[in-house]
Design a protein around this motif. Structure first.
Motif, PDB file in Angstrom:
ATOM      1  N   LYS A 128      -0.709   8.406  -5.162  1.00 34.61           N
ATOM      2  CA  LYS A 128       0.381   9.235  -4.624  1.00 34.61           C
ATOM      3  C   LYS A 128      -0.126  10.126  -3.512  1.00 34.61           C
ATOM      4  O   LYS A 128       0.539  10.354  -2.517  1.00 34.61           O
ATOM      5  CB  LYS A 128       0.968  10.089  -5.755  1.00 34.61           C
ATOM      6  CG  LYS A 128       2.084   9.378  -6.461  1.00 34.61           C
ATOM      7  CD  LYS A 128       2.966  10.342  -7.243  1.00 34.61           C
ATOM      8  CE  LYS A 128       3.704   9.588  -8.326  1.00 34.61           C
ATOM      9  NZ  LYS A 128       3.020   9.543  -9.621  1.00 34.61           N
ATOM     10  N   LYS A 129      -1.332  10.648  -3.710  1.00 32.05           N
ATOM     11  CA  LYS A 129      -1.895  11.570  -2.731  1.00 32.05           C
ATOM     12  C   LYS A 129      -2.306  10.835  -1.433  1.00 32.05           C
ATOM     13  O   LYS A 129      -2.228  11.390  -0.344  1.00 32.05           O
ATOM     14  CB  LYS A 129      -3.143  12.242  -3.344  1.00 32.05           C
ATOM     15  CG  LYS A 129      -3.158  13.736  -3.119  1.00 32.05           C
ATOM     16  CD  LYS A 129      -4.285  14.441  -3.856  1.00 32.05           C
ATOM     17  CE  LYS A 129      -5.644  13.830  -3.620  1.00 32.05           C
ATOM     18  NZ  LYS A 129      -6.521  13.845  -4.790  1.00 32.05           N
ATOM     19  N   SER A 130      -2.748   9.603  -1.579  1.00 29.42           N
ATOM     20  CA  SER A 130      -3.384   8.918  -0.438  1.00 29.42           C
ATOM     21  C   SER A 130      -2.509   7.896   0.269  1.00 29.42           C
ATOM     22  O   SER A 130      -2.840   7.457   1.361  1.00 29.42           O
ATOM     23  CB  SER A 130      -4.637   8.182  -0.912  1.00 29.42           C
ATOM     24  OG  SER A 130      -5.438   9.013  -1.680  1.00 29.42           O
ATOM     25  N   LYS A 131      -1.436   7.473  -0.353  1.00 26.53           N
ATOM     26  CA  LYS A 131      -0.720   6.309   0.207  1.00 26.53           C
ATOM     27  C   LYS A 131      -0.047   6.664   1.529  1.00 26.53           C
ATOM     28  O   LYS A 131       0.376   7.797   1.755  1.00 26.53           O
ATOM     29  CB  LYS A 131       0.284   5.758  -0.796  1.00 26.53           C
ATOM     30  CG  LYS A 131       1.445   6.673  -1.111  1.00 26.53           C
ATOM     31  CD  LYS A 131       2.379   6.007  -2.114  1.00 26.53           C
ATOM     32  CE  LYS A 131       3.560   6.924  -2.425  1.00 26.53           C
ATOM     33  NZ  LYS A 131       4.493   6.326  -3.388  1.00 26.53           N
ATOM     34  N   PRO A 132       0.048   5.666   2.416  1.00 25.80           N
ATOM     35  CA  PRO A 132       0.679   5.909   3.715  1.00 25.80           C
ATOM     36  C   PRO A 132       2.194   6.023   3.572  1.00 25.80           C
ATOM     37  O   PRO A 132       2.749   5.756   2.506  1.00 25.80           O
ATOM     38  CB  PRO A 132       0.307   4.664   4.521  1.00 25.80           C
ATOM     39  CG  PRO A 132       0.065   3.609   3.502  1.00 25.80           C
ATOM     40  CD  PRO A 132      -0.457   4.303   2.277  1.00 25.80           C
ATOM     41  N   GLU A 133       2.831   6.364   4.670  1.00 18.78           N
ATOM     42  CA  GLU A 133       4.288   6.458   4.677  1.00 18.78           C
ATOM     43  C   GLU A 133       4.911   5.105   4.412  1.00 18.78           C
ATOM     44  O   GLU A 133       4.367   4.071   4.799  1.00 18.78           O
ATOM     45  CB  GLU A 133       4.751   6.968   6.035  1.00 18.78           C
ATOM     46  CG  GLU A 133       5.154   8.423   5.954  1.00 18.78           C
ATOM     47  CD  GLU A 133       5.549   8.966   7.295  1.00 18.78           C
ATOM     48  OE1 GLU A 133       6.394   8.335   7.964  1.00 18.78           O
ATOM     49  OE2 GLU A 133       4.998  10.017   7.658  1.00 18.78           O
ATOM     50  N   SER A 134       6.057   5.131   3.783  1.00 16.21           N
ATOM     51  CA  SER A 134       6.705   3.895   3.374  1.00 16.21           C
ATOM     52  C   SER A 134       7.026   2.988   4.559  1.00 16.21           C
ATOM     53  O   SER A 134       7.543   3.419   5.576  1.00 16.21           O
ATOM     54  CB  SER A 134       8.001   4.235   2.636  1.00 16.21           C
ATOM     55  OG  SER A 134       8.738   3.064   2.432  1.00 16.21           O
ATOM     56  N   LEU A 170       0.834  -1.209   0.000  1.00 19.80           N
ATOM     57  CA  LEU A 170       0.000   0.000   0.000  1.00 19.80           C
ATOM     58  C   LEU A 170       0.868   1.259   0.000  1.00 19.80           C
ATOM     59  O   LEU A 170       0.508   2.266  -0.616  1.00 19.80           O
ATOM     60  CB  LEU A 170      -0.939   0.006   1.215  1.00 19.80           C
ATOM     61  CG  LEU A 170      -2.004  -1.088   1.245  1.00 19.80           C
ATOM     62  CD1 LEU A 170      -2.976  -0.866   2.394  1.00 19.80           C
ATOM     63  CD2 LEU A 170      -2.771  -1.186  -0.080  1.00 19.80           C
ATOM     64  N   SER A 171       2.024   1.201   0.661  1.00 23.84           N
ATOM     65  CA  SER A 171       2.844   2.410   0.745  1.00 23.84           C
ATOM     66  C   SER A 171       3.650   2.674  -0.535  1.00 23.84           C
ATOM     67  O   SER A 171       4.262   3.722  -0.676  1.00 23.84           O
ATOM     68  CB  SER A 171       3.771   2.350   1.963  1.00 23.84           C
ATOM     69  OG  SER A 171       4.788   1.382   1.776  1.00 23.84           O
ATOM     70  N   HIS A 172       3.658   1.690  -1.449  1.00 23.62           N
ATOM     71  CA  HIS A 172       4.365   1.893  -2.724  1.00 23.62           C
ATOM     72  C   HIS A 172       3.490   1.477  -3.899  1.00 23.62           C
ATOM     73  O   HIS A 172       4.014   1.075  -4.938  1.00 23.62           O
ATOM     74  CB  HIS A 172       5.652   1.057  -2.761  1.00 23.62           C
ATOM     75  CG  HIS A 172       6.672   1.470  -1.742  1.00 23.62           C
ATOM     76  ND1 HIS A 172       7.568   2.489  -1.956  1.00 23.62           N
ATOM     77  CD2 HIS A 172       6.910   1.019  -0.490  1.00 23.62           C
ATOM     78  CE1 HIS A 172       8.328   2.642  -0.877  1.00 23.62           C
ATOM     79  NE2 HIS A 172       7.941   1.762   0.029  1.00 23.62           N
TER      80      HIS A 172
END
Ligand code: SF4
Lengths: 458, 192
Positions: B13-19, A57-59
């Motif tokens: 890109k706008k919504s995704k959580p931190e890596s 989800l984060s990438h």
């Protein structure tokens, strides 16, 4: 609007069938327990699966691009669809381009979500569902009531009568073995005739540009290896980064779903057959919106194993159709408000919040916490049913006034023990419909506490 | 729909959580008992048959004995069984296939699955359209779990590959198990 409780009441009209439904699903849950207990590292696998999904989800944007690049290099045609409408259009165009008339489809919850069958049928394309359970409900013109066992709401007599009417099996033939054989024979013919085969996707792998489809019947493979065109439809959350991650998910999926150690067939597709076409449709349809809700995005982890349904005391006794959403049960109750909060406002309340769903979920979605959070949002947005709205408001007001609260408690305890039964169990008492009220206690906790504290002091 | 691609990617890109990092998959414990025995036990539990201890020549006669009525047979190992069907006219010609003998690459003991690739399936449909399926497997190629199987397979997957664990089955009518849904009605694995 008809809510979950009302639809559940319909299912509950046939008590014997409800009991059967309840026990059968509990048995599947039990098989899941036995199977998972055979794997010492089970909890570790769940942790790994959740961590992999969190990374995905984060990438997600990067993995999608990596997947697309590799898929194209493999000779697969990749399509992107913002919503259900676009998904249906894309699939229709691919079929039209090859002048296809007959489509065979293996199980795909996504195409159910997009109502693809209706869309294609309106355009004179014949779609045949080839998973036996899906075929049954296609013939009975119903929606699936479970994501792994689509026809679990039907008894074999109902299936037998349906097959008699639609497939010409002998009247009174109710033996599952023979009914399956009849369906097999008819489906064989359909597989051989098909112009296009449609499948869902269980996992798509970014590093290879390929994807995996799991079935027990072998119906996905029968379809795609015969028809010259294969269309695979997937939600964008189905991506995983690497081949090695399949090891984690394939160990979890079937064990969680049915207790099998793995499905009979786990097919890995990477290139089309020589001279044939392979398409992938990547679908958003509300998923990016869900990604933008930090409290709820984890529900995108879902690998559609159905374990949360089998374990849910509400699902087992209310049936999949009572949810009136493509994905029923606990997971459906947290996915559906993201799609249409007003329409599905009663679903997060169709839960005891016992947390059993979260305990069995192989990808560790905090399902019951999300149910609770949706309740707050639904209340704030004003989508609570009137009865709940007023009772909550009254309770809130009462609790803000301690003297009144104590007084009403006293009155209540007194009154409950002298009121005639008809009045206590009146229409307004939802709780007392199928249950006995507990006997009113002699004193309130407040009084008990005061007494006991004083005793202690003496 | 090129525009949709842009829309979807920019929404992500706008919504995704931190890596968050990808976890390492550790090496899990492996049972010390004979893996081919465990493999056989698991596969039999899911409706497959396992035969071991035969030489290649003996396998051929065992197959003929077990499937005396099989008329249309396909095999890529003539020393085990002669083929009498042609694959040149496309997959639909295999409609009446009775028996397919296919070489498997890896066996997985924890779930009774056999990894088969298109290298052994000149028509992919062979393993599904046949009435009965026979897989040959080198017993030294059996691993315990799926992680080890994928390590053996490596990062480059074939055009088509599949884990097969048991015959085709369904429990869609009242959860009662029926063997032989849309695919093969039996699976026999010969361990060589
Ligand atoms: S939420 Fe979890 S338990 Fe429910 S279907 Fe999805 S993966 Fe399975």
């Amino acid at each position: 609007m008809i809510d979950h409780a009302t639809r559940a009441k319909r299912f509950n009209a046939d008590e014997k069938k409800v009991n059967w439904h309840d026990e059968t699903l509990w048995f599947v849950r039990h098989k899941r327990d036995l199977s998972s207990k055979g794997i010492p590292e089970w909890e570790q696998l769940r942790e790994l699966a959740a961590a992999i999904k969190a990374n995905v989800l984060s990438h997600l944007d990067e993995y999608l691009l990596e997947f697309e690049k590799n898929a194209i290099a493999n000779g697969i045609q990749v399509h992107w669809a913002k919503n259900a409408e676009e998904h249906n259009q894309i699939v229709h165009q691919i079929i039209q381009k090859v002048k296809g008339k007959k489509v065979v489809k293996s199980k795909s919850m996504l195409t159910e979500e997009c109502h693809l069958n209706e869309y294609l049928e309106e355009r004179q394309i014949e779609v045949i569902d080839t998973d036996l359970g899906e075929r049954i409900i296609q013939l009975s013109k119903e929606a699936p009531s479970h994501i792994v066992m689509p026809a679990i709401h039907m008894k074999k007599e109902e299936v037998g009568d349906l097959f008699h009417e639609k497939l010409g099996t002998p009247a009174g033939l109710y033996d599952p073995q023979l009914l399956t054989a009849a369906a097999r024979e008819q489906l064989r013919f359909r597989f051989l005739q098909a112009d296009v085969a449609l499948t869902g996707v269980n996992f798509a792998i970014a590093e290879t540009g390929g994807f995996v489809v799991c079935t027990n019947e072998g119906n996905a493979d029968m379809g795609v290896h015969l028809a010259p065109v294969h269309i695979a439809c997937m939600g964008i959350e189905k991506l995983i980064p690497k081949v090695e991650h399949l090891g984690v998910f394939l160990r979890l999926l079937a064990r969680s779903a049915t207790g099998q150690p793995i499905t009979a067939y786990s097919s890995h597709f990477r290139t089309p057959r020589p001279g044939c076409e392979m398409h992938i449709v990547l679908v958003d349809n509300g998923r990016t919106e869900l990604l933008g809700r930090p409290d709820f995005r984890k529900s995108l982890n879902c690998i559609r194993c159905g374990a949360c349904m089998n374990t849910c005391p509400i699902y087992r006794r209310s049936g999949g159709h009572s949810y009136d959403y493509t994905i029923p049960g606990p997971i459906g109750s947290i996915l559906s408000p993201n799609i249409d909060m007003r329409k599905h406002s009663s679903l997060p309340f169709a839960s005891t919040l016992c947390g059993s769903c979260s305990d069995v979920c192989p990808v560790k979605i905090d399902i019951h916490t999300q149910l609770y959070k949706w309740r707050q949002i639904i209340a704030k947005e004003g989508h609570l049913p009137a009865s709940k709205r007023w009772s909550m408001r009254m309770a809130g007001w009462l609790m803000a006034h301690p003297t009144l609260f104590r007084l009403s408690g006293k009155v209540g305890r007194r009154i409950l023990s002298i009121l005639p039964r008809q009045l206590v169990y009146g229409r307004w008492n939802e709780w007392g419909k199928a249950r006995e009220m507990p006997p009113p206690p002699a004193q309130s906790f407040h009084d008990w506490y005061l007494n006991n504290r004083n005793n202690g002091k003496k | 729909m090129e525009k949709s691609k842009e829309t979807i990617l920019s929404r992500i890109k706008k919504s995704k959580p931190e890596s968050t990092p990808l976890p390492e998959i550790p090496d899990f414990a492996i049972p010390s008992s004979d893996l081919s025995l465990l493999f056989a036990q698991t596969l039999e539990k899911v409706g497959g048959r396992v035969v071991h201890g035969l030489s290649r020549e003996e396998v051929g006669s065992a197959i003929r004995k077990a499937f005396p009525e099989a008329r249309h047979c396909w095999s890529d190992t003539p020393d085990v069984l002669e083929s009498n069907v042609s694959l040149h006219q496309g997959p639909h010609q295999l409609e009446n296939l009775d028996l397919a003998v296919v070489q498997g690459e890896i066996g997985v003991a924890e779930n009774g699955a056999v990894w088969v690739t298109e290298a052994a399936l000149p028509q992919r449909v062979l393993a599904f359209i046949t009435l009965d399926l026979i897989l040959l497997l080198d017993k030294n190629q059996i691993v315990w779990n799926m992680h080890q199987a994928y390590q053996k397979i490596g990062h480059s997957l074939p055009g088509f590959g599949i884990f097969i664990s048991g015959p085709s089955k369904t429990a869609d009518i009242e959860q009662s198990l029926v063997i032989g849904a849309q695919g093969p009605t039996s699976l026999t694995v010969f361990l060589l």
